[in-house]
Design a protein around this motif. Structure first.
Motif, PDB file in Angstrom:
ATOM      1  N   ALA A  78      18.064  45.126  32.365  1.00  8.37           N
ATOM      2  CA  ALA A  78      17.079  44.454  31.518  1.00  8.37           C
ATOM      3  C   ALA A  78      17.693  44.123  30.163  1.00  8.37           C
ATOM      4  O   ALA A  78      17.436  43.064  29.592  1.00  8.37           O
ATOM      5  CB  ALA A  78      15.836  45.337  31.339  1.00  8.37           C
ATOM      6  N   GLU A  79      18.502  45.032  29.637  1.00 12.64           N
ATOM      7  CA  GLU A  79      19.243  44.817  28.385  1.00 12.64           C
ATOM      8  C   GLU A  79      20.466  45.717  28.420  1.00 12.64           C
ATOM      9  O   GLU A  79      20.352  46.915  28.700  1.00 12.64           O
ATOM     10  CB  GLU A  79      18.373  45.135  27.172  1.00 12.64           C
ATOM     11  N   ARG A  80      21.617  45.132  28.121  1.00  8.16           N
ATOM     12  CA  ARG A  80      22.842  45.930  28.226  1.00  8.16           C
ATOM     13  C   ARG A  80      23.935  45.340  27.347  1.00  8.16           C
ATOM     14  O   ARG A  80      24.044  44.112  27.214  1.00  8.16           O
ATOM     15  CB  ARG A  80      23.317  45.979  29.680  1.00  8.16           C
ATOM     16  N   ASN A  81      24.733  46.221  26.754  1.00  6.15           N
ATOM     17  CA  ASN A  81      25.899  45.785  25.985  1.00  6.15           C
ATOM     18  C   ASN A  81      26.971  45.285  26.948  1.00  6.15           C
ATOM     19  O   ASN A  81      27.187  45.857  28.017  1.00  6.15           O
ATOM     20  CB  ASN A  81      26.453  46.933  25.149  1.00  6.15           C
ATOM     21  N   ILE A  82      27.655  44.227  26.544  1.00  7.55           N
ATOM     22  CA  ILE A  82      28.660  43.584  27.389  1.00  7.55           C
ATOM     23  C   ILE A  82      30.037  43.786  26.769  1.00  7.55           C
ATOM     24  O   ILE A  82      30.219  43.571  25.554  1.00  7.55           O
ATOM     25  CB  ILE A  82      28.363  42.087  27.556  1.00  7.55           C
ATOM     26  N   ASP A  83      30.980  44.176  27.603  1.00  9.54           N
ATOM     27  CA  ASP A  83      32.369  44.330  27.175  1.00  9.54           C
ATOM     28  C   ASP A  83      33.227  43.218  27.788  1.00  9.54           C
ATOM     29  O   ASP A  83      32.817  42.559  28.750  1.00  9.54           O
ATOM     30  CB  ASP A  83      32.917  45.691  27.603  1.00  9.54           C
ATOM     31  N   ILE A  84      34.405  43.036  27.214  1.00  9.08           N
ATOM     32  CA  ILE A  84      35.341  42.066  27.757  1.00  9.08           C
ATOM     33  C   ILE A  84      35.675  42.438  29.199  1.00  9.08           C
ATOM     34  O   ILE A  84      35.966  43.605  29.493  1.00  9.08           O
ATOM     35  CB  ILE A  84      36.627  42.008  26.911  1.00  9.08           C
ATOM     36  N   GLY A  85      35.608  41.464  30.088  1.00 11.49           N
ATOM     37  CA  GLY A  85      35.906  41.706  31.493  1.00 11.49           C
ATOM     38  C   GLY A  85      34.678  41.952  32.342  1.00 11.49           C
ATOM     39  O   GLY A  85      34.775  41.944  33.578  1.00 11.49           O
ATOM     40  N   ASP A  86      33.520  42.211  31.729  1.00  8.25           N
ATOM     41  CA  ASP A  86      32.291  42.411  32.503  1.00  8.25           C
ATOM     42  C   ASP A  86      31.881  41.112  33.181  1.00  8.25           C
ATOM     43  O   ASP A  86      32.202  40.006  32.719  1.00  8.25           O
ATOM     44  CB  ASP A  86      31.157  42.886  31.598  1.00  8.25           C
ATOM     45  N   ARG A  87      31.159  41.262  34.273  1.00  8.32           N
ATOM     46  CA  ARG A  87      30.680  40.097  35.018  1.00  8.32           C
ATOM     47  C   ARG A  87      29.151  40.083  35.021  1.00  8.32           C
ATOM     48  O   ARG A  87      28.513  41.092  35.353  1.00  8.32           O
ATOM     49  CB  ARG A  87      31.220  40.115  36.446  1.00  8.32           C
ATOM     50  N   ILE A  88      28.587  38.946  34.650  1.00 12.20           N
ATOM     51  CA  ILE A  88      27.136  38.766  34.563  1.00 12.20           C
ATOM     52  C   ILE A  88      26.703  37.840  35.694  1.00 12.20           C
ATOM     53  O   ILE A  88      27.216  36.719  35.819  1.00 12.20           O
ATOM     54  CB  ILE A  88      26.732  38.172  33.196  1.00 12.20           C
ATOM     55  N   SER A  89      25.754  38.293  36.517  1.00 13.28           N
ATOM     56  CA  SER A  89      25.264  37.496  37.643  1.00 13.28           C
ATOM     57  C   SER A  89      23.876  36.965  37.305  1.00 13.28           C
ATOM     58  O   SER A  89      22.959  37.737  37.007  1.00 13.28           O
ATOM     59  CB  SER A  89      25.201  38.343  38.917  1.00 13.28           C
TER      60      SER A  89
END
Length: 535
Positions: A78-89
């Motif tokens: 629902a809400e999340r911190n994103i780091d380099i290399g993460d994948r968002i679908s």
């Protein structure tokens, strides 16, 4: 600065795999609707699916209540911190997050509800160009700031409301809200002012009555003949709660039926005690005012000459109290006033709404009619019939698009000269089909479905997100409709106005027109226009 790269997605959908978006600003929205900064063409993507927020250098993804959810590294978030290399679908699309040191161009003042501006930059890796997505930036002037924040904070609620309901329903809702707010901010203050004016008149009336009682009975009290004092008919006047003459000990002198009783009960009695103290301290004029929420009282001193002191002395008080609820308009009268105002304002609002509705709709009707005429091969001039500056740019875009549509009789056997690609036909036709009131389907030279508008989706049951790129025979559930249209395309000739025939589809008669477009007499795309036969 962060960058999103599309590493997976459906075939023949935008954006294609390899597309890269450089994020600038504090907030970038992703969704199916064209108002988002990143637009994904898929039925599995919600209109406003999620947003990417950059806060103090950190990237956060926030789902916007999407139907299918937003996933980060395969997990619902629902809400999340994103780091380099993460994948968002998002739906069938998968984005990979990376960093970018690319210098930012000047941001554009865009927001939800305003189409995003996308700038393309060369990608050093040689893949698809990087698309620079600018998040909204507030202007510097005061009026611009007000408009900017109103667009960001208030208008999204109305945009989402309009996505669920027809704009006519939204307009009627706003007009009804205006009517009730108008009653609240205009009629209510007027009624309050009217009530205050009536209260002032009632106070003056009580004052006149009290003074009349005092003047009428001064001689009798001076002669010490209390039995001759009288109130007259004043105590029977409308809304009069009390009309008495009392001495300084609060004993009632008149009227006779209350003589020798004490005037000590009620707010008017307390008010009389305060007035008496003022008179004993030397006040000459009478005292009057509102003693509680519903009662107005007036107290006048009755003075006689005291020979020993050589001056007039207060010996009694004339008191009159009036109930304002009996003198003011009642609840029923007030309801009638409000009802009359509500009905009259509603009728005026309906008339204004209808006029604005027709004035707004007319140029769009003309635009749609001329687009339909062009799709049939007629030469029309795309010019707004009225002054409507907000859509002038739309007229210009459609006019330039229509000029690219091949017409019968132009150079080349099929309408255009050599070197024209299939996309040269399909691009303008797709734009016009979206605005058409008829059901429109566009097929390429292999008779695969390229585009169909929402009207034809409703008629045929075929959905663009699942049928795009498929042959019509495979996408259609009705074989009769498929064979009928295949026959029309077999007989369609480039450069003609097309073939028109009727077919019964789901128990309803429809008229289908097939037009072939191409160069050198060879069809490069087909347009099927379907409309219901009235009667």
């Amino acid at each position: 600065m962060y960058r999103l790269t599309v590493i997976a997605g459906p075939n023949n959908a935008q954006p294609v795999r390899g597309s890269t978006f450089a994020l600038e600003g504090n907030l970038v929205s992703i969704g199916r609707h064209s108002r988002n900064e990143i637009v994904l063409q898929s039925g599995n993507v919600s209109k406003r699916h999620c947003v990417l927020v950059v806060d103090h250098g950190k990237l956060v993804v926030q789902d916007q209540g999407s139907s299918n959810g937003t996933f980060v590294n395969g997990r619902l978030a629902a809400e999340r911190n994103i780091d380099i290399g993460d994948r968002i679908s998002v739906g069938e699309f998968v984005f990979e997050v990376s960093s970018s040191q690319m210098s930012a161009a000047a941001p554009s003042s865009l927001d939800f509800g305003v189409p995003a501006q996308i700038l393309q930059f060369p990608n050093p890796s040689g893949q698809s160009p990087v698309q620079q997505v600018h998040a909204p930036v507030a202007p510097q002037d005061l009026l611009g700031k007000v408009q900017f924040h109103f667009e960001r904070l208030v208008m999204p609620y109305f945009y989402s409301f309009n996505e669920k309901y027809e704009w006519r329903f939204v307009a009627v809702t706003l007009i009804c809200a205006f009517i009730f707010l108008n009653l609240f901010v205009s009629v209510s203050p007027l009624m309050d002012a009217h009530e205050k004016a009536l209260n002032r008149e009632i106070t003056k009336r009580a004052q006149v009555m009290a003074r009349e009682i005092a003047d009428r009975n001064t001689a009798a009290l001076a002669a010490r003949q209390e039995s001759k004092t009288e109130i007259g008919l004043i105590e029977r006047e409308e809304a009069v709660r009390a009309a008495v003459i009392i001495d300084l000990d609060s004993r009632i002198i008149a009227p006779a039926n209350k003589a020798n009783q004490y005037f000590t009960v009620g707010p008017e009695a307390n008010f009389t005690v305060l007035a008496k103290n003022l008179f004993l301290k030397g006040r000459e004029a009478g005292v009057y005012g509102k003693v509680d929420s519903v009662t107005v009282a007036a107290v006048e001193p009755i003075k006689i000459l005291n020979p020993q002191l050589g001056r007039n002395e207060v010996v009694a008080l004339a008191v009159v109290a009036i109930d304002t609820t009996l003198a003011n308009p009642g609840a029923g009268e007030m309801s009638l006033v409000y009802s009359y105002t509500l009905v009259l304002t509603g009728l005026i609002a309906i008339l204004i709404f209808y006029i604005l509705y027709r004035v707004t709709l007319k140029p769009l009707e003309v635009m749609n009619e001329r687009i339909d005429q062009t799709l049939r091969g007629d030469h029309v001039e795309m010019k707004s019939p009225v002054y409507f500056s907000e859509i002038d740019s739309l007229w210009n875009v459609i006019d330039s698009t229509l000029k690219r549509v091949p017409k019968a009789g132009e150079s080349g056997i099929g309408g255009l000269s050599r070197g024209v690609s299939t996309e040269d036909f399909i691009g303008p036709l797709r734009a016009m089909a979206t605005l058409s009131r008829e059901g429109v389907m566009i097929l390429d030279e292999s008779r695969n479905i390229v585009f169909l508008n929402s009207v034809l989706e409703e008629i045929s049951g075929i959905r663009l997100d699942s049928a795009q790129g498929l042959p019509l025979a495979q996408a259609s559930r009705d074989q009769a409709f498929s064979m009928f249209t295949q026959d029309l395309m077999d007989r369609a000739v480039v450069g003609s106005e097309g073939l028109i025939e009727e077919i019964e589809f789901s128990g309803i008669n429809f008229r289908v027109q097939c037009v072939a477009f191409g160069s050198l007499g060879s069809p490069q795309c087909f347009v099927l226009m379907t409309s219901r036969v009235d009667g």
